[in-house]
Design an enzyme around this catalytic site. Structure first.
Site, mmCIF file in Angstrom:
data_model
loop_
_atom_site.group_PDB
_atom_site.id
_atom_site.type_symbol
_atom_site.label_atom_id
_atom_site.label_comp_id
_atom_site.label_asym_id
_atom_site.label_seq_id
_atom_site.Cartn_x
_atom_site.Cartn_y
_atom_site.Cartn_z
ATOM 1 C CG ASP A 128 1.907 -6.637 -5.982
ATOM 2 O OD1 ASP A 128 1.039 -6.087 -5.254
ATOM 3 O OD2 ASP A 128 2.632 -5.994 -6.765
ATOM 4 C CG ASP A 159 0.198 -5.276 -2.268
ATOM 5 O OD1 ASP A 159 -0.575 -5.510 -3.195
ATOM 6 O OD2 ASP A 159 1.236 -4.600 -2.404
ATOM 7 C CG PHE A 184 4.670 -1.165 -10.317
ATOM 8 C CD1 PHE A 184 5.869 -1.413 -10.960
ATOM 9 C CD2 PHE A 184 4.024 -2.229 -9.685
ATOM 10 C CE1 PHE A 184 6.431 -2.680 -10.972
ATOM 11 C CE2 PHE A 184 4.575 -3.497 -9.691
ATOM 12 C CZ PHE A 184 5.784 -3.720 -10.336
#
Ligand code: BDR
Ligand code: CA
Length: 322
Positions: A15, A20, A170
């Site tokens: 994501d 990332d 998260f």
């Protein structure tokens, strides 16, 4: 870049997201990783943004031919939680990137993953660095492919406390039911949680080394750390940001970077205050629950950064970038 014959076939489900994005660069920068494709998921931003960002990061690396397939816009249950409060409105705020001219090869990441695994002549490693929704959907939909999934390496959870809520990290908070599917699947699972990734700090020395990388790639990565580091200072009072997601790829390149411990891992799906928290039985309080995962415990941070920076540096040396 040519990958070596011993390269690990990998699908990176992510994501992007600043960390990332670094994981994508590391994966394409290492000859030890055969990146079959990148699949995207909601998380740090809406899935449309994550897909755009993945395409742009691959363009930045001169690797627009790597397929990108768009995946889940929401978790298995409930509404999407987004991490824009960390990564900015675009999900990858900071330096403006050249827009990729490539388009996603599919808007059904699960079907795309199934095809890629079917076509691969070797079992495929699934690396998940966002909410693990796409991987769970694949596991539920295609039991026939389980023997061809070498393992799932995921960034999420913690042996300690959380970052999104007091107890939940998260990614695991964003889709606990999906992680539950993965952990119960019987497929080899390796958890890279906050207890590990908080050892992967982009200190001022590391960021200075990023600036020293030749030309624009180093500047972009160092500037990402500027934005991401600002969020970590404001929200969590960290003096340097933990660059979580590349740890998952780094350990596939050099297994000696991380010390693991076998343990039973569960994710809380019902707790009023603890939903999304991982419960890791490090001390075998539950002998009746056998280990179902390997849990990352210790990172050799110096060698981690040497590896990440060398991989990005070698991308910069790719002649097709200029
Ligand atoms: C995780 O959440 C996101 O902010 C990062 O990309 C990482 O995957 C850390 O909790
Ligand atoms: Ca992520």
């Amino acid at each position: 870049m040519t990958t070596s014959a011993t390269a690990t076939p990998v699908i990176l489900d992510c994501d992007p997201g600043h960390d990332d994005a670094v994981a994508i660069l590391l994966a394409v920068g290492s000859p030890r990783i055969d990146l079959l494709g990148v699949t995207t998921v909601f998380g740090n931003c809406a899935v449309e943004n994550a897909t755009r960002n993945a395409l742009d990061v691959l363009a930045l690396a001169g690797r627009e031919e790597v397929p990108v397939a768009a995946g889940a816009a929401e978790p298995l249950q409930g509404a999407a939680v987004l991490g824009n409060y960390v990564h900015g409105a675009s999900g990858l705020d900071g330096p403006a990137l050249r827009r990729s001219t490539a388009s996603p090869v599919s808007t059904d990441a699960v079907a795309w993953m199934a095809d890629a695994i079917t076509e691969s002549d070797r079992p495929v490693t699934l690396v998940a660095t966002g909410p693990i929704t796409n991987v769970a959907r694949l596991i539920n939909a295609r039991r026939d492919l389980h023997p061809k999934i070498a393992e799932v390496v995921f960034m999420g959870g913690s042996t300690e406390r959380g970052n999104h809520t007091p107890y939940a990290e998260f990614n695991t908070y964003a889709d606990p039911e999906a992680l539950d599917v993965v952990l119960r699947s019987g497929i080899r699972a390796r958890m890279v949680g906050l207890n590990l990734t908080h050892q992967a700090l982009a200190t001022p020395t590391v960021v200075e080394r990023m600036w020293q990388l030749p030309r624009d790639l180093g500047e972009v990565v160092a500037s990402w750390m500027g934005f991401f580091g600002g969020s970590y200072r404001k929200i969590w009072n960290f003096s340097s940001p933990p660059v979580h997601d590349p740890c998952t790829i780094a350990v596939l390149i050099d297994p000696s970077l991380i010390v693991w411990q076998h343990a039973f891992v569960a994710v809380e799906t019902v707790g009023e205050f603890t939903r999304g928290a991982t419960v890791v039985d490090l001390d075998q309080r539950w002998p009746q629950r056998p280990a179902n995962a390997e849990v990352a415990m210790r990172l050799d941070a110096d060698r981690y950064w040497d590896l990440v920076l060398a991989a990005i540096g070698q991308l910069v040396l790719q002649p097709h970038l200029w």
